[in-house]
Scaffold this motif. Sequence first.
Motif, PDB file in Angstrom:
ATOM      1  N   VAL A  50      10.820   3.139 -10.320  1.00  0.00           N
ATOM      2  CA  VAL A  50      10.256   3.935  -9.217  1.00  0.00           C
ATOM      3  C   VAL A  50       8.972   3.295  -8.693  1.00  0.00           C
ATOM      4  CG1 VAL A  50       9.245   6.164  -8.619  1.00  0.00           C
ATOM      5  CG2 VAL A  50      11.327   6.058 -10.018  1.00  0.00           C
ATOM      6  N   ALA A  51       8.101   2.881  -9.616  1.00  0.00           N
ATOM      7  CA  ALA A  51       6.848   2.249  -9.196  1.00  0.00           C
ATOM      8  C   ALA A  51       7.108   0.938  -8.469  1.00  0.00           C
ATOM      9  CB  ALA A  51       5.955   2.017 -10.417  1.00  0.00           C
ATOM     10  N   CYS A  52       8.071   0.163  -8.968  1.00  0.00           N
ATOM     11  CA  CYS A  52       8.393  -1.112  -8.341  1.00  0.00           C
ATOM     12  C   CYS A  52       8.966  -0.902  -6.942  1.00  0.00           C
ATOM     13  CB  CYS A  52       9.376  -1.878  -9.219  1.00  0.00           C
ATOM     14  SG  CYS A  52       9.714  -3.555  -8.662  1.00  0.00           S
ATOM     15  N   GLY A  53       9.805   0.122  -6.789  1.00  0.00           N
ATOM     16  CA  GLY A  53      10.346   0.424  -5.470  1.00  0.00           C
ATOM     17  C   GLY A  53       9.260   0.759  -4.477  1.00  0.00           C
ATOM     18  N   GLY A  54       8.304   1.589  -4.896  1.00  0.00           N
ATOM     19  CA  GLY A  54       7.198   1.935  -4.016  1.00  0.00           C
ATOM     20  C   GLY A  54       6.345   0.732  -3.667  1.00  0.00           C
ATOM     21  N   LEU A  55       6.060  -0.110  -4.650  1.00  0.00           N
ATOM     22  CA  LEU A  55       5.222  -1.285  -4.407  1.00  0.00           C
ATOM     23  C   LEU A  55       5.909  -2.271  -3.455  1.00  0.00           C
ATOM     24  CD1 LEU A  55       2.700  -2.959  -5.033  1.00  0.00           C
ATOM     25  CD2 LEU A  55       3.889  -3.870  -7.035  1.00  0.00           C
ATOM     26  N   LEU A  56       7.199  -2.523  -3.693  1.00  0.00           N
ATOM     27  CA  LEU A  56       7.921  -3.441  -2.819  1.00  0.00           C
ATOM     28  C   LEU A  56       7.982  -2.911  -1.395  1.00  0.00           C
ATOM     29  CD1 LEU A  56      10.884  -4.467  -5.163  1.00  0.00           C
ATOM     30  CD2 LEU A  56       8.977  -5.907  -4.418  1.00  0.00           C
ATOM     31  N   SER A  57       8.157  -1.611  -1.258  1.00  0.00           N
ATOM     32  CA  SER A  57       8.171  -1.020   0.082  1.00  0.00           C
ATOM     33  C   SER A  57       6.818  -1.173   0.759  1.00  0.00           C
ATOM     34  CB  SER A  57       8.559   0.459  -0.019  1.00  0.00           C
ATOM     35  OG  SER A  57       8.532   1.068   1.258  1.00  0.00           O
ATOM     36  N   LEU A  58       5.751  -0.966   0.008  1.00  0.00           N
ATOM     37  CA  LEU A  58       4.412  -1.098   0.582  1.00  0.00           C
ATOM     38  C   LEU A  58       4.136  -2.532   1.014  1.00  0.00           C
ATOM     39  CD1 LEU A  58       1.730   0.367   1.150  1.00  0.00           C
ATOM     40  CD2 LEU A  58       0.990  -0.266  -1.158  1.00  0.00           C
ATOM     41  N   LEU A  59       4.571  -3.488   0.205  1.00  0.00           N
ATOM     42  CA  LEU A  59       4.329  -4.904   0.520  1.00  0.00           C
ATOM     43  C   LEU A  59       5.127  -5.360   1.731  1.00  0.00           C
ATOM     44  CD1 LEU A  59       4.307  -6.443  -3.082  1.00  0.00           C
ATOM     45  CD2 LEU A  59       2.337  -6.038  -1.588  1.00  0.00           C
ATOM     46  N   THR A  60       6.270  -4.741   1.961  1.00  0.00           N
ATOM     47  CA  THR A  60       7.132  -5.165   3.085  1.00  0.00           C
ATOM     48  C   THR A  60       7.056  -4.205   4.268  1.00  0.00           C
ATOM     49  OG1 THR A  60       9.018  -3.989   2.113  1.00  0.00           O
ATOM     50  CG2 THR A  60       8.747  -6.313   1.534  1.00  0.00           C
ATOM     51  N   PHE A  61       6.129  -3.262   4.209  1.00  0.00           N
ATOM     52  CA  PHE A  61       6.057  -2.208   5.230  1.00  0.00           C
ATOM     53  C   PHE A  61       5.883  -2.775   6.634  1.00  0.00           C
ATOM     54  CE2 PHE A  61       3.367   0.872   7.612  1.00  0.00           C
ATOM     55  CZ  PHE A  61       4.335   1.834   7.790  1.00  0.00           C
ATOM     56  N   ARG A  62       5.080  -3.800   6.775  1.00  0.00           N
ATOM     57  CA  ARG A  62       4.808  -4.379   8.092  1.00  0.00           C
ATOM     58  C   ARG A  62       5.813  -5.460   8.483  1.00  0.00           C
ATOM     59  NH1 ARG A  62       0.210  -2.415  10.061  1.00  0.00           N
ATOM     60  NH2 ARG A  62      -1.309  -1.529   8.618  1.00  0.00           N
ATOM     61  N   VAL A  63       6.772  -5.720   7.625  1.00  0.00           N
ATOM     62  CA  VAL A  63       7.828  -6.699   7.949  1.00  0.00           C
ATOM     63  C   VAL A  63       9.171  -6.009   7.703  1.00  0.00           C
ATOM     64  CG1 VAL A  63       8.637  -9.056   7.610  1.00  0.00           C
ATOM     65  CG2 VAL A  63       6.267  -8.472   7.059  1.00  0.00           C
ATOM     66  N   PRO A  64       9.625  -5.163   8.630  1.00  0.00           N
ATOM     67  CA  PRO A  64      10.830  -4.358   8.409  1.00  0.00           C
ATOM     68  C   PRO A  64      12.050  -5.179   8.031  1.00  0.00           C
ATOM     69  CG  PRO A  64       9.725  -3.675  10.422  1.00  0.00           C
ATOM     70  CD  PRO A  64       9.015  -4.895   9.953  1.00  0.00           C
ATOM     71  N   LEU A  65      12.209  -6.348   8.638  1.00  0.00           N
ATOM     72  CA  LEU A  65      13.378  -7.160   8.326  1.00  0.00           C
ATOM     73  C   LEU A  65      13.380  -7.584   6.865  1.00  0.00           C
ATOM     74  CD1 LEU A  65      15.929  -8.585   9.263  1.00  0.00           C
ATOM     75  CD2 LEU A  65      14.515 -10.560   9.904  1.00  0.00           C
ATOM     76  N   LEU A  66      12.213  -7.874   6.325  1.00  0.00           N
ATOM     77  CA  LEU A  66      12.123  -8.265   4.920  1.00  0.00           C
ATOM     78  C   LEU A  66      12.527  -7.106   4.009  1.00  0.00           C
ATOM     79  CD1 LEU A  66      11.411 -10.420   2.870  1.00  0.00           C
ATOM     80  CD2 LEU A  66       9.019  -9.691   2.989  1.00  0.00           C
ATOM     81  N   LEU A  67      12.108  -5.897   4.375  1.00  0.00           N
ATOM     82  CA  LEU A  67      12.498  -4.723   3.597  1.00  0.00           C
ATOM     83  C   LEU A  67      14.014  -4.549   3.602  1.00  0.00           C
ATOM     84  CD1 LEU A  67      11.875  -2.095   2.064  1.00  0.00           C
ATOM     85  CD2 LEU A  67      11.614  -0.965   4.283  1.00  0.00           C
ATOM     86  N   ARG A  68      14.624  -4.719   4.764  1.00  0.00           N
ATOM     87  CA  ARG A  68      16.079  -4.565   4.863  1.00  0.00           C
ATOM     88  C   ARG A  68      16.795  -5.628   4.032  1.00  0.00           C
ATOM     89  NH1 ARG A  68      16.259  -4.570  11.358  1.00  0.00           N
ATOM     90  NH2 ARG A  68      14.451  -3.221  11.696  1.00  0.00           N
ATOM     91  N   LEU A  69      16.318  -6.868   4.100  1.00  0.00           N
ATOM     92  CA  LEU A  69      16.955  -7.932   3.331  1.00  0.00           C
ATOM     93  C   LEU A  69      16.791  -7.704   1.829  1.00  0.00           C
ATOM     94  CD1 LEU A  69      16.001 -11.054   5.477  1.00  0.00           C
ATOM     95  CD2 LEU A  69      18.225  -9.903   5.338  1.00  0.00           C
ATOM     96  N   LEU A  70      15.641  -7.180   1.437  1.00  0.00           N
ATOM     97  CA  LEU A  70      15.427  -6.850   0.022  1.00  0.00           C
ATOM     98  C   LEU A  70      16.379  -5.738  -0.403  1.00  0.00           C
ATOM     99  CD1 LEU A  70      13.794  -7.254  -2.564  1.00  0.00           C
ATOM    100  CD2 LEU A  70      12.096  -5.652  -1.663  1.00  0.00           C
ATOM    101  N   PHE A  71      16.558  -4.750   0.462  1.00  0.00           N
ATOM    102  CA  PHE A  71      17.516  -3.675   0.197  1.00  0.00           C
ATOM    103  C   PHE A  71      18.922  -4.253   0.043  1.00  0.00           C
ATOM    104  CE2 PHE A  71      20.550  -0.458   1.477  1.00  0.00           C
ATOM    105  CZ  PHE A  71      20.101   0.683   0.855  1.00  0.00           C
ATOM    106  N   ALA A  72      19.289  -5.165   0.934  1.00  0.00           N
ATOM    107  CA  ALA A  72      20.616  -5.779   0.876  1.00  0.00           C
ATOM    108  C   ALA A  72      20.804  -6.540  -0.434  1.00  0.00           C
ATOM    109  CB  ALA A  72      20.810  -6.714   2.071  1.00  0.00           C
ATOM    110  N   LEU A  73      19.760  -7.264  -0.865  1.00  0.00           N
ATOM    111  CA  LEU A  73      19.857  -8.015  -2.111  1.00  0.00           C
ATOM    112  C   LEU A  73      20.116  -7.088  -3.295  1.00  0.00           C
ATOM    113  CD1 LEU A  73      19.579 -10.643  -3.730  1.00  0.00           C
ATOM    114  CD2 LEU A  73      17.110 -10.217  -3.819  1.00  0.00           C
ATOM    115  N   LEU A  74      19.434  -5.954  -3.335  1.00  0.00           N
ATOM    116  CA  LEU A  74      19.626  -5.024  -4.443  1.00  0.00           C
ATOM    117  C   LEU A  74      21.011  -4.388  -4.400  1.00  0.00           C
ATOM    118  CD1 LEU A  74      16.119  -3.296  -4.632  1.00  0.00           C
ATOM    119  CD2 LEU A  74      17.097  -4.984  -6.193  1.00  0.00           C
TER     120      LEU A  74
END
Length: 503
Positions: A50-74
């Motif tokens: 849960v903590a890792c999910g929140g941190l990764l989301s915060l780090l990629t918040f300003r780069v939406p495409l990166l968040l989506r690609l990270l989601f796809a990888l998982l």
Amino acid sequence: MNGRGSSQPGWLLGGAQLAALLLALVVPALLDFGYRLFDSEVLFIMGGAVACGGLLSLLTFRVPLLLRLLFALLVICVLDFYFLASWYAVLLVAVVVVVLVVTRHHATVMQVGALGAALFAVLGVLSPRHSLLAPGLSAPRQAEIAHGGRPLLLHIVLDEQASPLAASAAARAGGRLDRLLASYVRRGFAVQTGVRSDSGATEISLALAFGPPGLPSGELNLLGEGGGFTHRVQRNALLQELVDRQYQVSVIQNSFLQICTVPAAQCQTYSRDNYGHAMRRFEGALGRRLRLLATLMHVEMLQDDARGIFLYRPLGEWAIRRGLVHSDPDRNYWTRPAAMLEIFDGLDTQAHVMRPGEAWVAHVLLPHFPYMLDEKCGLRSYAGWSLPTWVTKELALAPLLNRLEADYWQQVECVHARVLSLVDRLDQRLGPTNVRVLIHGDHGARLAKRRIRPKAERLQAATPDASLDTLVLVRAPGMTAGVNADRIRLADSIRSSYDALLR
């Protein structure tokens, strides 16, 4: 809020979506390893996800495409780990998922994917969980036994128990093995150290030992896989003899070898695979327990079947080369020493109600690898855990074998401390004359080699053999307390021991 801001999820929503996938990746596997939801390791990993999910989301918040690609990888990792069985399927799914998360439908795809992952994790949590033993030692027993003067019989098979005669000079130095044998002699045991098994394979050696006398080959007393067992003994002449003598027979067996084949016997079975819940006994060792959990995930992700993660393989092989994790992709047994201590816990509890007229037969996978226990049954540091070289495929060099042997005999001392404690508890309750005991191995320690079908000259050789030579300890009428190093075949030793036990 501009169009860009309204199209991307808030970081909390993104964190929840990533956390759902991380939980789906690890939680079902951990529960398959025999952990339970409220075990410290599982709670720690869930909190970390849960903590890792929140941190990764915060780090990629300003780069939406990166968040989506990270989601796809998982998403790909979860599907790869639990559902996909080929590299081509992984590639195809990867293309589809990546295309979906970069289209204008990405928000819906991520919501549906996260919901599916959460449901998968919940289903894993809600799946039935079994105790180590089934049906368990608390199964109903007859209220009274007309024992007719029959004693209590206790027969324990210690899987992988070596003979001290096959130990190196370094292992014998200091007299620790001599003191171990002396502790049995003081309790009236006849100790046979020159016992040779017919095979370095459990299913063959025990099939001969339990089978009718005169079997020319262990395979003649074996049945194929079935009923949840890897191997099954076809005829257990020893159990049948106990039943014929009017003993109430209880058997503890494991899923590798079914020995409880007599209908009148009461059977309890434990899985030889992982049972992580047993690790809770090592309080204050959470770091080492988490390292074990990471090892379990690593081993599972390197499997060659449908449970293998193709994306993880390069990382896992790199970690092996760096010595960060152990290499053993073919077996799931890392929690076995702790689980088998649970078996002894159950026997200790049952010792309060064991009675004359009962016969207990237990096949216990200790001493057994990995060698993670010290002589007092404490959990050693992770760096000190070791595996036989025939498992790891490492070169059997002298320094490594010396370390393996030292680790092995420490775990042996732990095991026999538990066995002796059980014997003493029964002696105190019933008196030594009413408690007859047989303890033996199935073959040697097999630190470097497994001699599954040794040639006749190997079986008849006078020199000790670390793969075949084991130990028999028996306390029964007519048996003289002391140590005997004469060569004897394991099946013959067990048969003569039963003759004395039933005298």
